[in-house]
Scaffold this motif. Structure first.
Motif, PDB file in Angstrom:
ATOM      1  N   SER A 181      57.201  55.049  57.620  1.00 34.04           N
ATOM      2  CA  SER A 181      56.455  55.999  57.241  1.00 34.04           C
ATOM      3  C   SER A 181      57.790  57.597  56.891  1.00 34.04           C
ATOM      4  CB  SER A 181      55.486  56.974  58.279  1.00 34.04           C
ATOM      5  OG  SER A 181      54.963  58.003  57.891  1.00 34.04           O
ATOM      6  N   PHE A 182      57.643  58.050  55.675  1.00 32.77           N
ATOM      7  CA  PHE A 182      58.699  58.984  55.472  1.00 32.77           C
ATOM      8  C   PHE A 182      58.646  60.086  56.465  1.00 32.77           C
ATOM      9  CE2 PHE A 182      59.943  56.460  51.611  1.00 32.77           C
ATOM     10  CZ  PHE A 182      61.032  56.602  51.732  1.00 32.77           C
ATOM     11  N   GLY A 183      57.152  60.622  56.586  1.00 28.92           N
ATOM     12  CA  GLY A 183      57.051  61.855  57.347  1.00 28.92           C
ATOM     13  C   GLY A 183      57.543  62.007  58.650  1.00 28.92           C
ATOM     14  N   VAL A 184      57.826  61.290  59.201  1.00 30.63           N
ATOM     15  CA  VAL A 184      58.095  61.121  60.714  1.00 30.63           C
ATOM     16  C   VAL A 184      59.441  60.904  61.102  1.00 30.63           C
ATOM     17  CG1 VAL A 184      55.853  60.954  61.446  1.00 30.63           C
ATOM     18  CG2 VAL A 184      57.492  58.942  61.200  1.00 30.63           C
ATOM     19  N   GLU A 185      60.439  60.715  60.062  1.00 29.32           N
ATOM     20  CA  GLU A 185      61.818  60.422  60.218  1.00 29.32           C
ATOM     21  C   GLU A 185      62.835  61.632  60.214  1.00 29.32           C
ATOM     22  OE1 GLU A 185      63.763  58.590  56.584  1.00 29.32           O
ATOM     23  OE2 GLU A 185      62.244  57.474  57.006  1.00 29.32           O
ATOM     24  N   GLY A 213      59.323  34.929  56.746  1.00 32.20           N
ATOM     25  CA  GLY A 213      59.864  36.196  56.574  1.00 32.20           C
ATOM     26  C   GLY A 213      58.932  37.535  56.688  1.00 32.20           C
ATOM     27  N   PHE A 214      59.603  38.514  56.221  1.00 38.22           N
ATOM     28  CA  PHE A 214      58.523  39.768  56.563  1.00 38.22           C
ATOM     29  C   PHE A 214      58.535  40.625  55.355  1.00 38.22           C
ATOM     30  CE2 PHE A 214      63.030  41.144  57.031  1.00 38.22           C
ATOM     31  CZ  PHE A 214      63.086  42.234  56.410  1.00 38.22           C
ATOM     32  N   VAL A 215      57.561  41.394  55.168  1.00 39.55           N
ATOM     33  CA  VAL A 215      57.379  42.300  54.321  1.00 39.55           C
ATOM     34  C   VAL A 215      57.441  43.717  55.026  1.00 39.55           C
ATOM     35  CG1 VAL A 215      55.866  40.705  53.057  1.00 39.55           C
ATOM     36  CG2 VAL A 215      54.799  42.590  54.501  1.00 39.55           C
ATOM     37  N   LEU A 216      57.753  44.725  53.885  1.00 39.76           N
ATOM     38  CA  LEU A 216      57.867  46.031  54.180  1.00 39.76           C
ATOM     39  C   LEU A 216      57.070  46.909  53.360  1.00 39.76           C
ATOM     40  CD1 LEU A 216      59.524  48.409  55.728  1.00 39.76           C
ATOM     41  CD2 LEU A 216      60.962  48.605  53.513  1.00 39.76           C
ATOM     42  N   PHE A 217      56.028  47.629  54.104  1.00 39.24           N
ATOM     43  CA  PHE A 217      55.007  48.512  53.387  1.00 39.24           C
ATOM     44  C   PHE A 217      55.688  49.992  53.804  1.00 39.24           C
ATOM     45  CE2 PHE A 217      52.450  44.762  53.372  1.00 39.24           C
ATOM     46  CZ  PHE A 217      51.866  44.898  52.041  1.00 39.24           C
ATOM     47  N   THR A 218      55.900  50.783  52.897  1.00 35.34           N
ATOM     48  CA  THR A 218      56.224  52.179  52.856  1.00 35.34           C
ATOM     49  C   THR A 218      55.527  53.319  52.345  1.00 35.34           C
ATOM     50  OG1 THR A 218      58.556  51.351  52.551  1.00 35.34           O
ATOM     51  CG2 THR A 218      58.074  53.721  52.258  1.00 35.34           C
ATOM     52  N   ASN A 219      55.031  53.911  53.378  1.00 30.71           N
ATOM     53  CA  ASN A 219      53.972  55.008  52.886  1.00 30.71           C
ATOM     54  C   ASN A 219      55.098  56.286  52.665  1.00 30.71           C
ATOM     55  OD1 ASN A 219      52.496  57.508  52.701  1.00 30.71           O
ATOM     56  ND2 ASN A 219      51.181  57.003  54.627  1.00 30.71           N
ATOM     57  N   ALA A 220      55.183  56.618  51.177  1.00 33.96           N
ATOM     58  CA  ALA A 220      56.290  57.686  50.929  1.00 33.96           C
ATOM     59  C   ALA A 220      55.382  59.102  50.696  1.00 33.96           C
ATOM     60  CB  ALA A 220      56.792  57.173  49.464  1.00 33.96           C
ATOM     61  N   GLN A 256      65.950  64.150  50.662  1.00 31.80           N
ATOM     62  CA  GLN A 256      66.716  63.990  52.005  1.00 31.80           C
ATOM     63  C   GLN A 256      66.284  62.860  52.592  1.00 31.80           C
ATOM     64  OE1 GLN A 256      64.887  66.546  50.868  1.00 31.80           O
ATOM     65  NE2 GLN A 256      66.036  68.452  50.850  1.00 31.80           N
ATOM     66  N   HIS A 257      65.409  62.199  52.361  1.00 32.80           N
ATOM     67  CA  HIS A 257      64.923  60.998  53.106  1.00 32.80           C
ATOM     68  C   HIS A 257      65.612  59.862  52.680  1.00 32.80           C
ATOM     69  CE1 HIS A 257      60.773  63.097  53.854  1.00 32.80           C
ATOM     70  NE2 HIS A 257      61.443  62.922  54.932  1.00 32.80           N
ATOM     71  N   LYS A 312      67.177  51.782  75.237  1.00 30.48           N
ATOM     72  CA  LYS A 312      67.133  52.978  75.988  1.00 30.48           C
ATOM     73  C   LYS A 312      67.528  54.393  75.639  1.00 30.48           C
ATOM     74  CE  LYS A 312      71.177  52.386  78.937  1.00 30.48           C
ATOM     75  NZ  LYS A 312      71.738  51.195  79.567  1.00 30.48           N
ATOM     76  N   ASP A 313      68.509  54.408  74.675  1.00 27.04           N
ATOM     77  CA  ASP A 313      69.021  55.420  74.429  1.00 27.04           C
ATOM     78  C   ASP A 313      68.224  55.930  73.082  1.00 27.04           C
ATOM     79  OD1 ASP A 313      70.928  55.811  76.224  1.00 27.04           O
ATOM     80  OD2 ASP A 313      72.442  54.523  75.254  1.00 27.04           O
ATOM     81  N   ASP A 314      67.413  55.309  72.391  1.00 30.75           N
ATOM     82  CA  ASP A 314      66.749  55.508  71.148  1.00 30.75           C
ATOM     83  C   ASP A 314      65.330  55.439  71.368  1.00 30.75           C
ATOM     84  OD1 ASP A 314      69.210  55.527  69.444  1.00 30.75           O
ATOM     85  OD2 ASP A 314      69.364  53.497  70.068  1.00 30.75           O
ATOM     86  N   VAL A 315      64.773  55.767  72.766  1.00 35.26           N
ATOM     87  CA  VAL A 315      63.354  55.751  72.998  1.00 35.26           C
ATOM     88  C   VAL A 315      62.765  56.764  71.893  1.00 35.26           C
ATOM     89  CG1 VAL A 315      61.437  56.397  74.394  1.00 35.26           C
ATOM     90  CG2 VAL A 315      63.594  55.134  75.353  1.00 35.26           C
ATOM     91  N   HIS A 316      63.297  58.070  71.648  1.00 36.53           N
ATOM     92  CA  HIS A 316      62.444  58.745  70.616  1.00 36.53           C
ATOM     93  C   HIS A 316      62.417  58.184  69.205  1.00 36.53           C
ATOM     94  CE1 HIS A 316      66.632  59.845  69.890  1.00 36.53           C
ATOM     95  NE2 HIS A 316      66.139  60.546  68.527  1.00 36.53           N
ATOM     96  N   ALA A 317      63.578  57.495  68.771  1.00 36.32           N
ATOM     97  CA  ALA A 317      63.419  56.983  67.538  1.00 36.32           C
ATOM     98  C   ALA A 317      62.610  55.674  67.302  1.00 36.32           C
ATOM     99  CB  ALA A 317      64.844  56.248  67.120  1.00 36.32           C
ATOM    100  N   VAL A 318      62.429  54.961  68.379  1.00 36.36           N
ATOM    101  CA  VAL A 318      61.354  53.770  68.481  1.00 36.36           C
ATOM    102  C   VAL A 318      59.872  54.563  68.495  1.00 36.36           C
ATOM    103  CG1 VAL A 318      60.315  51.906  69.737  1.00 36.36           C
ATOM    104  CG2 VAL A 318      62.751  52.314  69.835  1.00 36.36           C
ATOM    105  N   GLU A 319      59.794  55.441  69.333  1.00 35.01           N
ATOM    106  CA  GLU A 319      58.397  55.925  69.346  1.00 35.01           C
ATOM    107  C   GLU A 319      57.948  56.932  68.448  1.00 35.01           C
ATOM    108  OE1 GLU A 319      58.273  57.521  73.372  1.00 35.01           O
ATOM    109  OE2 GLU A 319      57.942  55.520  74.285  1.00 35.01           O
ATOM    110  N   SER A 320      59.028  57.455  67.483  1.00 32.36           N
ATOM    111  CA  SER A 320      58.728  58.265  66.188  1.00 32.36           C
ATOM    112  C   SER A 320      57.750  57.817  65.219  1.00 32.36           C
ATOM    113  CB  SER A 320      59.949  58.841  65.749  1.00 32.36           C
ATOM    114  OG  SER A 320      60.464  57.793  64.817  1.00 32.36           O
ATOM    115  N   GLY A 321      57.811  56.287  65.139  1.00 32.46           N
ATOM    116  CA  GLY A 321      56.845  55.830  64.386  1.00 32.46           C
ATOM    117  C   GLY A 321      57.376  55.835  62.753  1.00 32.46           C
ATOM    118  N   PHE A 322      58.715  56.063  62.537  1.00 32.46           N
ATOM    119  CA  PHE A 322      59.208  55.931  61.203  1.00 32.46           C
ATOM    120  C   PHE A 322      59.223  54.684  60.761  1.00 32.46           C
ATOM    121  CE2 PHE A 322      63.532  54.753  62.596  1.00 32.46           C
ATOM    122  CZ  PHE A 322      63.971  54.073  61.603  1.00 32.46           C
TER     123      PHE A 322
END
Length: 152
Positions: free
Chosen positions: A43-47, A77-84, A90-91, A15-25
């Motif tokens: 996604s680097f562009g939105v964090e 397991g899981f995989v991580l795809f990063t759009n750089a 700074q990221h 609840k204190d991090d709604v903007h971080a969850v919804e940012s889509g980073f």
């Protein structure tokens, strides 16, 4: 992002991090890959307006959601795809990266299986080399940098 979660994070643990969850980073995709692994998309562009602590909490939250939504992913397991695209020096938040890398390899029952970094700029190969230094051997072997052209 919101539609994929069974949890009501707005009243719960996030609840204190709604903007971080919804940012889509960082987003948990609603499908598994061909190997039955959960897919996290970064996604680097939105964090830019997200603190290190918020990033860590979102990471841990999404891993919990992945285990809940995809029980087979605990084994697979899981995989991580990063759009750089648009990434800047700074990221590269070493505290967040260390927390993510160690939790994905040691702390959770769901294991990090592979990382794909796409659309990396020219600085990324150098940063990737430094990043690999904090990865486990298994993570280093499955860390793939795709730094080619955007053209087909």
């Amino acid at each position: 992002v919101v539609a994929f979660f069974s949890y009501n994070y707005m009243q719960g643990a996030m609840k204190d991090d709604v903007h971080a969850v919804e940012s889509g980073f960082l987003t948990l995709l609603p499908v598994l890959d061909e190997g039955g692994r959960a897919i996290l998309y970064r996604s680097f562009g939105v964090e830019e307006n997200t603190t290190t602590e918020e990033k860590i909490r979102v990471w841990w939250y999404l891993l919990h959601v992945a285990m809940d939504r995809h029980p087979n992913a605990v084994r697979m397991g899981f995989v991580l795809f990063t759009n750089a695209t648009g990434s800047k020096i700074q990221h590269f938040d070493s505290r967040w990266l260390l927390a993510a890398f160690t939790s994905g390899d040691q702390d959770f029952p769901i294991r990090w299986r592979c990382s794909h970094i796409c659309h990396a700029n020219r600085i990324f190969p150098f940063v990737a080399a430094a990043t690999k230094a904090i990865l486990s051997l298994r993570q280093r072997e499955t860390f793939v940098l795709h730094d080619g052209s955007r053209e087909r």
